[in-house]
Design a protein around this motif. Structure first.
Motif, PDB file in Angstrom:
ATOM      1  N   ALA A   1       0.815  -1.215   0.000  1.00 13.36           N
ATOM      2  CA  ALA A   1       0.000   0.000   0.000  1.00 13.36           C
ATOM      3  C   ALA A   1       0.850   1.267   0.000  1.00 13.36           C
ATOM      4  CB  ALA A   1      -0.928  -0.008   1.202  1.00 13.36           C
ATOM      5  N   ALA A   2       1.917   1.248   0.764  1.00 10.48           N
ATOM      6  CA  ALA A   2       2.738   2.458   0.868  1.00 10.48           C
ATOM      7  C   ALA A   2       3.388   2.792  -0.471  1.00 10.48           C
ATOM      8  CB  ALA A   2       3.801   2.282   1.944  1.00 10.48           C
ATOM      9  N   ALA A   3       3.907   1.773  -1.113  1.00  9.10           N
ATOM     10  CA  ALA A   3       4.572   1.993  -2.400  1.00  9.10           C
ATOM     11  C   ALA A   3       3.578   2.532  -3.424  1.00  9.10           C
ATOM     12  CB  ALA A   3       5.181   0.691  -2.894  1.00  9.10           C
ATOM     13  N   ARG A   4       2.413   1.959  -3.400  1.00  6.09           N
ATOM     14  CA  ARG A   4       1.357   2.407  -4.292  1.00  6.09           C
ATOM     15  C   ARG A   4       1.013   3.861  -4.058  1.00  6.09           C
ATOM     16  NH1 ARG A   4      -3.716  -1.662  -4.881  1.00  6.09           N
ATOM     17  NH2 ARG A   4      -3.579  -1.614  -7.143  1.00  6.09           N
ATOM     18  N   THR A   5       0.836   4.185  -2.803  1.00  2.00           N
ATOM     19  CA  THR A   5       0.470   5.552  -2.450  1.00  2.00           C
ATOM     20  C   THR A   5       1.553   6.516  -2.902  1.00  2.00           C
ATOM     21  OG1 THR A   5      -0.726   4.757  -0.526  1.00  2.00           O
ATOM     22  CG2 THR A   5      -0.123   7.075  -0.544  1.00  2.00           C
ATOM     23  N   LEU A   6       2.778   6.128  -2.640  1.00  2.00           N
ATOM     24  CA  LEU A   6       3.890   7.006  -2.989  1.00  2.00           C
ATOM     25  C   LEU A   6       3.943   7.265  -4.492  1.00  2.00           C
ATOM     26  CD1 LEU A   6       6.332   8.559  -2.118  1.00  2.00           C
ATOM     27  CD2 LEU A   6       7.684   6.471  -2.240  1.00  2.00           C
ATOM     28  N   ALA A   7       3.778   6.205  -5.240  1.00  3.20           N
ATOM     29  CA  ALA A   7       3.904   6.348  -6.691  1.00  3.20           C
ATOM     30  C   ALA A   7       2.685   7.014  -7.320  1.00  3.20           C
ATOM     31  CB  ALA A   7       4.136   4.977  -7.325  1.00  3.20           C
ATOM     32  N   SER A   8       1.527   6.720  -6.800  1.00  7.42           N
ATOM     33  CA  SER A   8       0.319   7.195  -7.481  1.00  7.42           C
ATOM     34  C   SER A   8      -0.271   8.445  -6.856  1.00  7.42           C
ATOM     35  CB  SER A   8      -0.743   6.094  -7.471  1.00  7.42           C
ATOM     36  OG  SER A   8      -1.211   5.886  -6.153  1.00  7.42           O
ATOM     37  N   GLN A   9       0.191   8.794  -5.688  1.00  7.90           N
ATOM     38  CA  GLN A   9      -0.342   9.946  -4.961  1.00  7.90           C
ATOM     39  C   GLN A   9      -1.805   9.755  -4.569  1.00  7.90           C
ATOM     40  OE1 GLN A   9       1.970  11.647  -4.044  1.00  7.90           O
ATOM     41  NE2 GLN A   9       3.196  12.654  -5.624  1.00  7.90           N
ATOM     42  N   ARG A  10      -2.229   8.512  -4.532  1.00 12.30           N
ATOM     43  CA  ARG A  10      -3.570   8.232  -4.014  1.00 12.30           C
ATOM     44  C   ARG A  10      -3.486   7.061  -3.039  1.00 12.30           C
ATOM     45  NH1 ARG A  10      -5.512   6.203  -8.144  1.00 12.30           N
ATOM     46  NH2 ARG A  10      -4.036   6.996  -9.680  1.00 12.30           N
ATOM     47  N   SER A  11      -4.166   7.177  -1.933  1.00 12.48           N
ATOM     48  CA  SER A  11      -3.983   6.168  -0.877  1.00 12.48           C
ATOM     49  C   SER A  11      -5.196   5.266  -0.680  1.00 12.48           C
ATOM     50  CB  SER A  11      -3.686   6.870   0.438  1.00 12.48           C
ATOM     51  OG  SER A  11      -4.802   7.651   0.834  1.00 12.48           O
ATOM     52  N   ARG A  12      -6.328   5.632  -1.247  1.00 17.37           N
ATOM     53  CA  ARG A  12      -7.584   4.947  -0.929  1.00 17.37           C
ATOM     54  C   ARG A  12      -7.823   4.906   0.569  1.00 17.37           C
ATOM     55  NH1 ARG A  12      -9.773   3.077  -5.559  1.00 17.37           N
ATOM     56  NH2 ARG A  12     -11.520   2.132  -4.453  1.00 17.37           N
ATOM     57  N   MET A  13      -7.479   5.977   1.214  1.00 13.38           N
ATOM     58  CA  MET A  13      -7.798   6.132   2.638  1.00 13.38           C
ATOM     59  C   MET A  13      -8.525   7.454   2.810  1.00 13.38           C
ATOM     60  SD  MET A  13      -4.663   4.985   4.966  1.00 13.38           S
ATOM     61  CE  MET A  13      -3.619   3.598   4.580  1.00 13.38           C
ATOM     62  N   ILE A  14      -9.525   7.435   3.658  1.00  9.65           N
ATOM     63  CA  ILE A  14     -10.139   8.704   4.023  1.00  9.65           C
ATOM     64  C   ILE A  14     -10.136   8.843   5.534  1.00  9.65           C
ATOM     65  CG2 ILE A  14     -11.606   8.774   1.966  1.00  9.65           C
ATOM     66  CD1 ILE A  14     -13.937   7.955   3.701  1.00  9.65           C
ATOM     67  N   GLY A  15     -10.183  10.070   5.991  1.00  8.12           N
ATOM     68  CA  GLY A  15     -10.160  10.338   7.431  1.00  8.12           C
ATOM     69  C   GLY A  15     -11.549  10.707   7.921  1.00  8.12           C
ATOM     70  N   LEU A  16     -11.845  10.331   9.144  1.00  6.21           N
ATOM     71  CA  LEU A  16     -13.111  10.697   9.779  1.00  6.21           C
ATOM     72  C   LEU A  16     -12.759  11.418  11.073  1.00  6.21           C
ATOM     73  CD1 LEU A  16     -16.131  10.572  10.400  1.00  6.21           C
ATOM     74  CD2 LEU A  16     -15.820   8.202  11.131  1.00  6.21           C
ATOM     75  N   ILE A  17     -13.121  12.683  11.141  1.00  2.96           N
ATOM     76  CA  ILE A  17     -12.716  13.494  12.294  1.00  2.96           C
ATOM     77  C   ILE A  17     -13.911  13.890  13.150  1.00  2.96           C
ATOM     78  CG2 ILE A  17     -11.545  15.589  13.051  1.00  2.96           C
ATOM     79  CD1 ILE A  17     -10.054  15.701  10.520  1.00  2.96           C
ATOM     80  N   TYR A  18     -13.836  13.585  14.421  1.00  3.33           N
ATOM     81  CA  TYR A  18     -14.812  14.114  15.371  1.00  3.33           C
ATOM     82  C   TYR A  18     -14.110  15.162  16.226  1.00  3.33           C
ATOM     83  CZ  TYR A  18     -18.025  10.349  14.147  1.00  3.33           C
ATOM     84  OH  TYR A  18     -18.864   9.501  13.471  1.00  3.33           O
ATOM     85  N   PRO A  19     -14.496  16.422  16.093  1.00  4.68           N
ATOM     86  CA  PRO A  19     -13.834  17.470  16.867  1.00  4.68           C
ATOM     87  C   PRO A  19     -14.107  17.300  18.357  1.00  4.68           C
ATOM     88  CG  PRO A  19     -15.537  18.404  15.420  1.00  4.68           C
ATOM     89  CD  PRO A  19     -15.594  16.925  15.277  1.00  4.68           C
ATOM     90  N   LYS A  20     -13.382  18.013  19.157  1.00  7.81           N
ATOM     91  CA  LYS A  20     -13.472  17.806  20.610  1.00  7.81           C
ATOM     92  C   LYS A  20     -14.869  18.081  21.143  1.00  7.81           C
ATOM     93  CE  LYS A  20     -12.279  22.261  22.569  1.00  7.81           C
ATOM     94  NZ  LYS A  20     -12.816  23.011  21.392  1.00  7.81           N
ATOM     95  N   THR A  21     -15.599  18.985  20.487  1.00  9.60           N
ATOM     96  CA  THR A  21     -16.939  19.306  20.974  1.00  9.60           C
ATOM     97  C   THR A  21     -17.923  18.155  20.796  1.00  9.60           C
ATOM     98  OG1 THR A  21     -17.351  20.365  18.848  1.00  9.60           O
ATOM     99  CG2 THR A  21     -16.796  21.792  20.696  1.00  9.60           C
ATOM    100  N   VAL A  22     -17.587  17.197  19.947  1.00  7.91           N
ATOM    101  CA  VAL A  22     -18.502  16.063  19.829  1.00  7.91           C
ATOM    102  C   VAL A  22     -17.909  14.752  20.327  1.00  7.91           C
ATOM    103  CG1 VAL A  22     -19.671  17.109  17.860  1.00  7.91           C
ATOM    104  CG2 VAL A  22     -17.946  15.366  17.478  1.00  7.91           C
ATOM    105  N   SER A  23     -16.599  14.644  20.361  1.00 10.47           N
ATOM    106  CA  SER A  23     -16.053  13.333  20.706  1.00 10.47           C
ATOM    107  C   SER A  23     -16.331  12.996  22.162  1.00 10.47           C
ATOM    108  CB  SER A  23     -14.572  13.244  20.379  1.00 10.47           C
ATOM    109  OG  SER A  23     -13.830  14.091  21.192  1.00 10.47           O
ATOM    110  N   SER A  24     -16.640  14.025  22.953  1.00  9.68           N
ATOM    111  CA  SER A  24     -17.020  13.743  24.341  1.00  9.68           C
ATOM    112  C   SER A  24     -18.374  13.051  24.409  1.00  9.68           C
ATOM    113  CB  SER A  24     -17.061  15.038  25.142  1.00  9.68           C
ATOM    114  OG  SER A  24     -17.957  15.943  24.537  1.00  9.68           O
TER     115      SER A  24
END
Lengths: 355, 355
Positions: free
Chosen positions: B51-74
Motif C-alpha cells: 500500500a505504501a509503495a502504491r500511495t507514494l507512486a500514485s499519490q492516491r492512498s484509498r484512505m479517508i479520514g473521519l474526524i470528530y472534533p473535541k466538541t462532539v467526541s465527548s
DNA sequence: GTGAAAGCGCTAACAG
DNA sequence: CTGTTAGCGCTTTCAC
C-alpha cells in the motif's frame, strides 16, 4: 499540500538530505547549531514528511488497525464500544499513531478486511475484539506475523496477547454483595453465553452461590444478550420465579429488567434488588441509581494500545495478558443504603475489593 | 507478510513488472491470455500490492479520514455517532477504502490532528462532524485543498460540501403532529443551541406554532443538550408550566423527560404527550413506545462517503449539499392511537409526509 | 500490447 | 558529525 520535500528543506538549510532526515527523526548525531538551523527552516516552511514515503522506506507506518468482527459490529452502538474506541483513539493521539477502523458487517467483509490488513502491509499492529466463540477471525490473524492484541480474553487464549477484566471474579463480587445484604432467591440475567464474557459472568454468579453454600436454582437464571430489551424480556420470565434480587450481566440488561419490574408494580430495591455491570456514565438513570460493577473501559482502550506498542517495539516473545481492576459501586438499586448500619458496614467492605 | 513484490510475480508469469501492474490495476491494454496467466500467479501466490509503495507512486492512498472534533467526541457514545460511523465504515468497505478515525479530546489534539491530516498527505479525503458553532476546525480544513465533506450543515455553509437532514422541517413536522392531535400548551426541550442542529430543531418548533397561529410561550421552552439527564432536568422545570405535550429534540431527551413525568405520577400520553427525534433502534423502550422523527443515520454515513468519493473523483468545482429524508414514526407516546378515528385520520396524514 | 526506465520522498547503511 | 548512495515497491510515461 505538502509540496515540500526533504530535498527542499536541505537546500534551504544548506545541509544534506540525510541531515534533515536525522533532525526530523531526532537522531543523536547532529550538532546543536545545525539542528537549530534545520528546525527553523522546517518550522518556517511548515514542512511535514510524506507519510507514504516514510512507510515505504522504513517499513513502519505508525498506523494500527482496530477490527470489530461482524459478531460485534452489529452491537457497536452499545456504549461499551464507543467508550473503548475513545480510549484507543486517545492513546493513539498520545503516541502519534493513526487509527484505522474496520467494522465488518458480513462474513465477506471480514474476509476482505483480513486480507487487506495482513497483506498490504500498511499497519504496524492490530487490535481485535474477541468476538463470538468459534469466530475464526482471531485464529486467522494469529497465523500472520503482525503484532496483535485482543480486546477481551479469547476463548482459546494460548499465546495470544489480550487485555480484559476478570469477569468471573467481578461477577462473583457483585453477587456476593447481594448475599451479604441478606437476600435469598438471587437470580441472574446473563449476557450472551457464546462469548467468553457472558460465560464468565455467569460462572461468577455460580461461584458466589456455591461459596456461600446456596443451592443453584436453574430457574433463577434467565438468558439474554447484553441489550436493554433482552433484560426486559428475560425479567418478564424471571418474575414468575419471584426472585428477591437480580444480578444483571450488563447495565443495559438491568435497565430493561427494572423497566419490567416497575411495570409489574414492584418496587426497587424494596421488592427486588438489582446489581448491574459496566457503570456506563451515559446510562445514568436519573430515577434510579444503579449499583453496579465499574469497569475502566476507557482505560482498557488506552492499555490495549500501550500493550500493542509494546509488542511492536519489543517483539511477541512473551504473551501479554493484562487484567484490569473492577470496582463495586454501591448506589440505590441494591438496597444497601436503606439497610441498617451493621449490615451496611459489612457491605461497604466489599466496595473497595478489587479483582 | 507481503514478501512478494511485483517483480516476483512478473518473473513467475514471464512478463514485465509493468504488465503485472496493469493487470492489478485493470488497465485495458493487456491481452486476454496474459491477463489470465498473471491473475493465476497472483491468486496462487496470494500476492497483494504494497500500500505504501502504491500511495507514494500514485499519490492516491484509498484512505479517508473521519474526524470528530473535541466538541462532539465527548458525546461519542450517543447512539447517533456509532450508527453514523457504522454507515461510514460500511461504505468504505464497499468501495475498498480504508477509514482513519480521529477523535479529538482537547484543542491540542485537534491541532495535532489537523496538521497530521493536512500535511502528511496520506489521505485522499476527509469527513468532519460539523461540531459547535464557532469551531475553527472546519474553517482550517477548508483552507487546504483536500476533498472535504461535512456531516451536518456547518454554520457558515458557503461553498462547503455537507450531508444533513432538514432539521427545521423535521421538527416542524413533529410539532405539527402534536397540533393536529389537538393539544394545547405544547412545550419543547431543545438540543444544544450552540450547534446548528439544536438551533434548527427549535426553529422548527417555533415555525409550527406560528403557522398555526399559536402564540409562542417562552416558558414552555426548556433548554438542554441531547443527553438523557438533560431531558430529565429540563422536564422537572417544564413540569411547573403544566405542558400538555412536549417535543423533545432527541430520543435521549425524551427518555429522560418521560422518566421525570412518571416520577411526578403523571401518565404518558394521557397527561403529557411526547414526540422525540432520532428513532435509534437500540433505544427501544419496551415500556413505552416513543413517537419520533426517524432520520436515516446509517444511510447518511453511506451518503457521506459517496459524496466524498464524488468530490475526490470529480473535483470540488460545485459544492454538494445532500439533504436526506426524515419520517414521522407514530407510536404510543403521542396519544394518536388512543384517539378517535376522525382525529386519527388527519394525524396519519402526516405519517408519510417526508421533508 | 508490452517492456524499459525514471521517479514518488524518504530511510539507512556506509564512508569520510 | 555530515554527505553519498542505494534502495523501499509501485506507477507511469515513453518507446517499440
Amino acid at each position: 499540500m505538502s509540496r515540500l520535500t526533504l530535498e527542499d528543506i536541505a537546500k534551504k538549510a544548506g545541509v544534506s538530505r540525510s541531515t534533515v532526515s536525522r533532525v526530523v527523526n531526532n537522531h543523536p548525531n547532529v550538532s546543536e547549531d545545525v539542528r537549530q538551523r534545520v528546525q527553523r527552516v522546517i518550522k518556517d516552511t511548515g514542512y511535514r514528511p510524506n507519510a507514504a514515503a516514510r512507510t515505504l522506506a522504513s517499513q513502519r507506518s505508525r498506523m494500527i488497525g482496530l477490527i470489530y468482527p461482524k459478531t460485534v459490529s452489529s452491537v457497536f452502538a452499545d456504549p461499551y464500544y464507543p467508550r473503548l474506541t475513545q480510549g484507543i483513539a486517545s492513546a493513539c493521539n498520545q503516541n502519534n499513531f493513526t487509527l484505522n477502523l474496520f467494522l465488518a458487517n458480513t462474513i465477506d467483509e471480514e474476509e476482505k478486511i483480513i486480507s487487506r490488513v495482513l497483506h498490504t502491509g500498511f499497519l504496524d499492529g492490530l487490535l481485535v475484539e474477541a468476538g463470538q466463540i468459534g469466530d475464526q477471525m482471531i485464529h486467522k490473524l494469529t497465523q500472520s506475523e503482525i503484532p496483535l492484541v485482543v480486546m477481551g480474553r479469547p476463548y482459546n487464549a494460548s499465546g495470544v496477547n489480550y487485555v480484559d477484566i476478570d469477569n468471573v471474579n467481578a461477577a462473583r463480587k457483585a453477587v456476593n454483595h447481594l448475599i451479604c445484604l441478606g437476600y435469598d432467591r438471587i437470580g441472574t440475567i446473563t449476557g450472551p453465553v457464546d462469548f467468553t464474557v457472558g460465560i464468565d459472568r455467569l460462572e461468577g454468579y455460580r461461584r458466589a452461590l456455591i461459596e456461600n453454600e446456596i443451592e443453584i436454582d436453574e430457574s433463577l437464571i434467565a438468558y439474554g444478550k447484553f441489550a436493554e430489551e433482552d433484560g426486559y424480556h428475560a425479567m418478564k420470565i424471571l418474575l414468575l420465579q419471584k426472585p428477591r434480587a437480580v444480578f444483571a450481566a450488563s447495565d443495559l440488561i438491568a435497565l430493561g429488567a427494572m423497566g419490567a419490574v416497575k411495570e409489574a408494580g414492584l418496587r426497587i430495591p424494596e421488592d427486588i434488588a438489582f446489581v448491574g455491570f459496566d457503570d456506563h456514565p451515559q446510562l445514568k438513570n436519573p430515577g434510579l441509581e444503579l449499583t453496579t460493577i465499574r469497569q475502566p473501559v476507557r482505560r482498557m482502550g488506552i492499555r490495549l494500545v500501550e500493550t500493542l506498542l509494546d509488542v511492536i517495539e519489543n517483539g511477541p516473545a512473551v504473551a501479554r495478558s493484562v487484567i484490569m481492576e473492577t470496582q463495586l459501586i454501591v448506589r440505590e438499586s441494591c438496597g444497601a443504603k436503606q439497610m441498617k448500619a451493621s449490615i451496611l458496614g459489612s457491605a461497604s467492605n466489599s466496595v473497595d475489593v478489587t479483582t
